[in-house]
Design an enzyme around this catalytic site. Structure first.
Site, PDB file in Angstrom:
ATOM      1  CB  ILE A 218       3.403  -6.150   4.190  1.00  0.00           C
ATOM      2  CG1 ILE A 218       3.681  -5.164   4.828  1.00  0.00           C
ATOM      3  CG2 ILE A 218       2.175  -7.005   5.087  1.00  0.00           C
ATOM      4  CD1 ILE A 218       2.667  -3.688   4.898  1.00  0.00           C
TER       5      ILE A 218
ATOM      6  CG  ASP B  73       4.712  -8.756  -6.579  1.00  0.00           C
ATOM      7  OD1 ASP B  73       4.992  -8.168  -7.327  1.00  0.00           O
ATOM      8  OD2 ASP B  73       4.927  -8.642  -5.237  1.00  0.00           O
TER       9      ASP B  73
ATOM     10  N   PRO C 187       0.095  -2.519  -3.063  1.00  0.00           N
ATOM     11  CG  PRO C 187       1.960  -1.046  -3.779  1.00  0.00           C
ATOM     12  CD  PRO C 187       1.342  -2.284  -3.967  1.00  0.00           C
TER      13      PRO C 187
ATOM     14  CB  ALA D 195      -3.352  -4.302   1.451  1.00  0.00           C
ATOM     15  NE  ARG D 196      -3.207   2.693   1.926  1.00  0.00           N
ATOM     16  CZ  ARG D 196      -2.724   2.522   3.126  1.00  0.00           C
ATOM     17  NH1 ARG D 196      -3.134   1.419   3.634  1.00  0.00           N
ATOM     18  NH2 ARG D 196      -1.624   3.080   3.373  1.00  0.00           N
TER      19      ARG D 196
ATOM     20  CG  ASP E 241      -6.077  -3.409   9.721  1.00  0.00           C
ATOM     21  OD1 ASP E 241      -6.743  -3.344  10.826  1.00  0.00           O
ATOM     22  OD2 ASP E 241      -5.141  -2.843   9.284  1.00  0.00           O
TER      23      ASP E 241
ATOM     24  CD  GLU F 240      -9.184   2.478   5.846  1.00  0.00           C
ATOM     25  OE1 GLU F 240      -9.438   1.239   5.718  1.00  0.00           O
ATOM     26  OE2 GLU F 240      -8.131   2.907   6.345  1.00  0.00           O
TER      27      GLU F 240
ATOM     28  CG  HIS G 236      -5.800   1.143   8.546  1.00  0.00           C
ATOM     29  ND1 HIS G 236      -6.145   1.856   7.220  1.00  0.00           N
ATOM     30  CD2 HIS G 236      -4.517   1.010   8.322  1.00  0.00           C
ATOM     31  CE1 HIS G 236      -4.883   1.591   6.473  1.00  0.00           C
ATOM     32  NE2 HIS G 236      -4.155   1.398   7.276  1.00  0.00           N
TER      33      HIS G 236
END
Ligand code: NAD
Length: 328
Positions: free
Chosen positions: A154, A173, A204, A231-232, A256, A261, A293
């Protein structure tokens, strides 16, 4: 196929017409009551909303000759792997179905914030103020730096879009991928926080990434920076985010995903007390945009979740190995 939703039906029919494989569908979940629908099938495909806990389900699938449980989603924590081992069942998932869907939501939220659309709307609706004061001026994306934390499927799709729009893209990264060099420059975590005008998270959720953005990280960001999290939710300390927005430490946020959530995102008609205070606070802010989401929710994603899952079931039935097996 269990848990079949109306939006999946056309994609199933299209696949059946192309592959000449018999598919039996139901909107029901896989339980001890519904498992008999799988009699005569070589695979079952699921989109479970909760754990498949009953041993009877796995036992019956084995007795019916089912070889594989194909999940039409990424997550596989609903499956009992002691029972899949005991009853010799493979499990597949669909780990990558449309990185572009999430990337486009990321860019959409960023551009919405950058052009202060939520604030303009608030001023027009609440104050009948249709003017352009100095603090409502925007910058254009090709003058700005986009900073990404995590560039896998992504993050790299986000980098490609922003770089095509003319932005400078920097990224952090833990893994280096030379294929992404044409549209981003790798740097360290702190440089992303300090230099980016838009900071977007695409890692992640691991113990090592939980709350990777908290009070200290907000202090490092520019006051004009926007944080995007598609993402999370747990990657961000929500309390620190609210404080950073209230104190003007950052300019806005696109979300998002939010920590906790699952108790309300994807639900309908829940009472006001079931909606957490952090959501209520954030959703009142005109410099915050929240989607439930929904970044993944495109026709391409749904088609791929259905058809990639079914393709794998056919390969497995024909004795081929697939890379999406999560337990073997
Ligand atoms: P991916 O595995 O392809 O990429 C993740 C990247 O993060 C990898 O390059 C990895 O090296 C990097 N990474 C891991 N730990 C890191 C760390 N500590 N610091 C920096 N980088 C780190 O995953 P993806 O498919 O690109 O998904 C990314 C995120 O998007 C995941 O959190 C996933 O759950 C989320 N997601 C959200 C939606 C949605 O609808 N909002 C849909 C799908 C996926």
């Amino acid at each position: 196929m269990y848990n079949v939703a109306p939006i999946e039906v056309d994609h199933i029919n299209e696949w059946v017409a192309k592959n000449h494989v018999e598919v039996v569908t139901t909107d029901k979940p896989l339980t001890a009551e519904t498992v008999s629908l799988a009699e005569g099938c070589t695979s079952v495909s699921l989109k479970p909303l909760g754990p498949i806990a009953e041993e009877e389900v796995y036992k019956k699938l084995h007795e019916y000759g089912v070889k594989c449980i194909g999940l039409r989603i990424v997550g596989f924590n609903t499956i009992n792997f002691d029972y899949t081992k005991k009853y010799d069942l493979l499990v597949t998932n669909v780990p990558v179905y449309s990185p572009r869907a999430i990337a486009e939501m990321t860019v959409t939220q960023a551009m919405y914030l950058l052009r202060k659309i939520g604030i303009f709307k608030y001023r027009m609706d609440h104050d009948h103020d249709f003017t352009w004061p100095a603090d409502m001026i925007s910058n254009e994306i090709y003058n700005l730096t986009v900073g990404l934390i995590g560039v896998g499927h992504i993050g790299s799709a986000v980098a490609q879009i922003f770089s095509a729009m003319g932005a400078k893209v920097i990224a952090y990264d833990v893994a280096y991928n030379p294929e992404f060099e044409p549209f981003l420059t790798y740097t360290d975590f702190d440089t992303v926080l300090k230099e980016a005008d838009i900071i977007s998270l695409h890692t992640p959720l691991f113990p090592s990434t939980e709350k990777m953005i908290g009070e200290a990280q907000f202090k490092e960001m520019k006051n004009s920076a926007y944080l995007i999290n598609c993402a999370r939710g747990e990657l961000v300390d929500t309390e620190a985010l609210i404080k950073a927005l209230q104190s003007g430490e950052i300019a806005g946020a696109g979300l998002d995903t939010l920590a906790g959530e699952s108790s309300y995102f994807s639900h309908k008609g829940i009472s006001d007390d079931e909606i957490p205070e952090d959501f209520k606070t954030l959703s009142k802010m005109p410099n915050v945009v929240i989607t439930p989401h929904a970044a993944f929710y495109t026709t391409t994603s749904i088609r791929n979740m259905v058809q990639m899952c079914l393709d794998d079931q056919v390969k497995i039935a024909n004795g081929q190995r697939v890379r999406t097996i999560v337990n073997g």
